[in-house]
Design a protein around this motif. Structure first.
Motif: not given
Length: 224
Positions: A54-63, A106-110
């Motif tokens: 029900s949410v929309r997503m993206s990411n920042f970072g190497p992973l 951190p190497d990932a940001c959801l």
């Protein structure tokens, strides 16, 4: 961060900094997030069974954390564009250092955008290589009713997270079950178009294999 201090919570290892980001810091962070979303557009993922979040997503970072019919996992590219994820905003890395710190950054940001009744069912963050590394969460925009409970099950607690609040899962609470029951729509005008942004920083480590069955039970979405 503002001068607001950490407050004690009812669960050991669940750390909370109410109002950690002042109005200016929130606005600057939202601007940085939306600039990166031009490069990594929000999308609606599916569970391995084909059920939409029900949410929309993206990411920042190497992973970046993704979910589709192949399973839950981290990967270095956007599942729809095939492009590498944009860099994590420096303000978030500074926030990590000022709160949970530690030898690994951190190497990932959801990025989760909650609109139109979106919520997130109780789940555990357990797709990371090192489950001892903390998870840091930043709330922006509309307030949310956040639920958290012990990893092994049992009674949960609900609290309201406001825009600018920061919390972390560490130590005994690292695998706590948590989710968002409801977003209080219209409680903030911070997010263009309305809604709530949640930014979750993790030390993901090496990308996990798509055939790893342990990924299949970690982050279950709420019903649409």
């Amino acid at each position: 961060m503002s001068a607001v201090s950490e407050v004690k919570t009812a669960m050991e290892g669940f750390r909370l900094w109410p109002g950690a980001l002042d109005a200016r810091a929130q606005a600057e962070l939202v601007e940085a997030v939306f600039a990166r979303l031009d490069q990594a557009p929000l999308y609606r993922p599916q569970t391995p069974g084909g059920r939409p979040f029900s949410v929309r997503m993206s990411n920042f970072g190497p992973l970046g954390w993704v979910s589709d019919r192949a399973g839950y996992r981290y990967q270095p590219t956007h599942p729809e564009t095939g492009a590498a994820w944009p860099a994590i905003p420096q303000a978030l890395l500074d926030l990590w250092d000022a709160t949970v710190g530690g030898p690994a950054r951190p190497d990932a940001c959801l990025v989760n955008l909650y609109r139109e009744g979106a919520r997130m069912g109780l789940h555990q963050d357990r797709d990371e290589t090192d489950l001892g590394a903390p998870v840091l969460s930043v709330s922006l925009g509309d307030a949310a009713l956040f639920r958290i409970g012990p990893a092994e099950g049992g009674r949960t607690t609900t609290l309201k997270l406001e825009s600018g609040d920061v919390c972390a899962l560490t130590g005994p609470a690292r695998l706590a079950r948590h989710g968002v029951d409801r977003v209080l729509e219209g409680s903030s005008r911070l997010i263009p178009g309305g809604g709530r942004l949640n930014l979750t920083l993790r030390v993901a480590g090496a990308a996990r294999g798509e055939d790893d069955q342990s990924l299949m039970t970690s982050c279950a979405p709420a019903p649409p």
